[in-house]
Scaffold this active site. Sequence first.
Site, PDB file in Angstrom:
ATOM      1  N   ASP A   1      40.217  38.197  40.443  1.00  0.00           N
ATOM      2  CA  ASP A   1      40.627  37.097  39.563  1.00  0.00           C
ATOM      3  C   ASP A   1      41.619  37.592  38.518  1.00  0.00           C
ATOM      4  O   ASP A   1      42.159  36.801  37.736  1.00  0.00           O
ATOM      5  CB  ASP A   1      39.420  36.403  38.929  1.00  0.00           C
ATOM      6  N   SER A   2      41.913  38.911  38.539  1.00  0.00           N
ATOM      7  CA  SER A   2      43.014  39.435  37.736  1.00  0.00           C
ATOM      8  C   SER A   2      44.313  38.726  38.098  1.00  0.00           C
ATOM      9  O   SER A   2      45.287  38.802  37.360  1.00  0.00           O
ATOM     10  CB  SER A   2      43.165  40.945  37.949  1.00  0.00           C
TER      11      SER A   2
ATOM     12  N   ASP B   1      36.901  37.675  44.577  1.00  0.00           N
ATOM     13  CA  ASP B   1      36.144  37.486  43.329  1.00  0.00           C
ATOM     14  C   ASP B   1      35.642  36.054  43.211  1.00  0.00           C
ATOM     15  O   ASP B   1      36.389  35.109  43.468  1.00  0.00           O
ATOM     16  CB  ASP B   1      37.068  37.728  42.120  1.00  0.00           C
TER      17      ASP B   1
ATOM     18  N   LYS C   1      32.711  39.189  45.297  1.00  0.00           N
ATOM     19  CA  LYS C   1      32.367  40.081  44.178  1.00  0.00           C
ATOM     20  C   LYS C   1      31.916  39.245  42.980  1.00  0.00           C
ATOM     21  O   LYS C   1      32.555  38.250  42.635  1.00  0.00           O
ATOM     22  CB  LYS C   1      33.550  40.970  43.799  1.00  0.00           C
TER      23      LYS C   1
ATOM     24  N   GLU D   1      30.681  39.555  38.887  1.00  0.00           N
ATOM     25  CA  GLU D   1      30.659  40.425  37.706  1.00  0.00           C
ATOM     26  C   GLU D   1      29.336  40.329  36.962  1.00  0.00           C
ATOM     27  O   GLU D   1      28.780  39.242  36.807  1.00  0.00           O
ATOM     28  CB  GLU D   1      31.775  40.009  36.722  1.00  0.00           C
TER      29      GLU D   1
ATOM     30  N   GLU E   1      33.938  49.586  36.178  1.00  0.00           N
ATOM     31  CA  GLU E   1      35.217  49.489  35.463  1.00  0.00           C
ATOM     32  C   GLU E   1      35.106  50.060  34.050  1.00  0.00           C
ATOM     33  O   GLU E   1      34.217  49.669  33.270  1.00  0.00           O
ATOM     34  CB  GLU E   1      35.663  48.017  35.410  1.00  0.00           C
TER      35      GLU E   1
HETATM   36  O1  KIV Z   1      39.986  41.142  39.253  1.00  0.00           O
HETATM   37  C1  KIV Z   1      40.196  42.328  39.506  1.00  0.00           C
HETATM   38  O2  KIV Z   1      41.321  42.760  39.839  1.00  0.00           O
HETATM   39  C2  KIV Z   1      39.079  43.250  39.422  1.00  0.00           C
HETATM   40  C3  KIV Z   1      39.406  44.710  39.432  1.00  0.00           C
HETATM   41  C4  KIV Z   1      39.930  45.084  38.110  1.00  0.00           C
HETATM   42  C5  KIV Z   1      38.267  45.523  39.853  1.00  0.00           C
HETATM   43  O3  KIV Z   1      37.973  42.841  39.304  1.00  0.00           O
END
Ligand code: KIV
Length: 274
Positions: free
Chosen positions: A43-44, A82, A112, A114, A182
Amino acid sequence: MLSRNDLQKMQQSNRKITMVTSYDYPSAKQAEEAEVDMILVGDSLGMVVLGYNSTIEVTVDDMIHHARAVKRGATNTFMVVDMPFMSYHISMEESLKNAQKLFQQTGAQALKLEGISEDILTLTKRLTEAGIPVIAHLGLTPQTVNVLGGYKVQGKDKTAGEKLVKDAMKLEEFGAIGLVLECIPKELGKIVTEKLNIPTIGIGAGVDCDGQVLVYHDILKYGVNRLPKFVKPYADFNKVGVEALKKYIKEVRETSFPTDDYSFLIKDASLLPE
Ligand code: KIV
């Protein structure tokens, strides 16, 4: 394509796992061609390609849109997607529905999540039972940056470190197939890695993790100006890109582009209108 078992085999044989983020078709093609082990549609993408200040504005539909493009570019690479902000916090039913949507519509191999809470542990278990592998994410968790008080190194004292180890073990117990760590001290990354049977994938968590992940745009210095301490840039796409664009603009202005090499020519002038 890599399977969950391959991940474990790589971990056991000390072959480091490589992961890179990707958010679109061309970067996914590059990642697959470079033979990365896993792609993360993180989600970055909200910050890196959509220009938001954080990941908080990213929606399930944004993730699906980008992940589908990534899958088209990297059909043979293990893809993790994510679950974005608040898509797994409102109720178990809504979380499961969002996970189903993300998994079914993107062709991901894992999702994924968090952080950790009773609900996240239960969700990890429920998804695993339903056939959706889960990668967990501890340490600096950008979706909760406003609670953490900024993008800071986590687990810096004994209490925080012990909690992180305990949380990691719980996530493994509830079925997570891997753990992203992280922004934590290298020494803590090593301890967590040694305690777990599942692979750890570090980003700013030191060399002892079972694998490493970085953001595509950070590795290539592409559209980003300030890089976190843990990023080593391997290229400078900003420089190469701006230089190439400047050259193009100059040549258009001075009419040295397009030359005939880049034009369609009619050999027989009688075919031209009067
Ligand atoms: O969203 C993302 O790119 C991430 C990485 C920083 C692990 O979760």
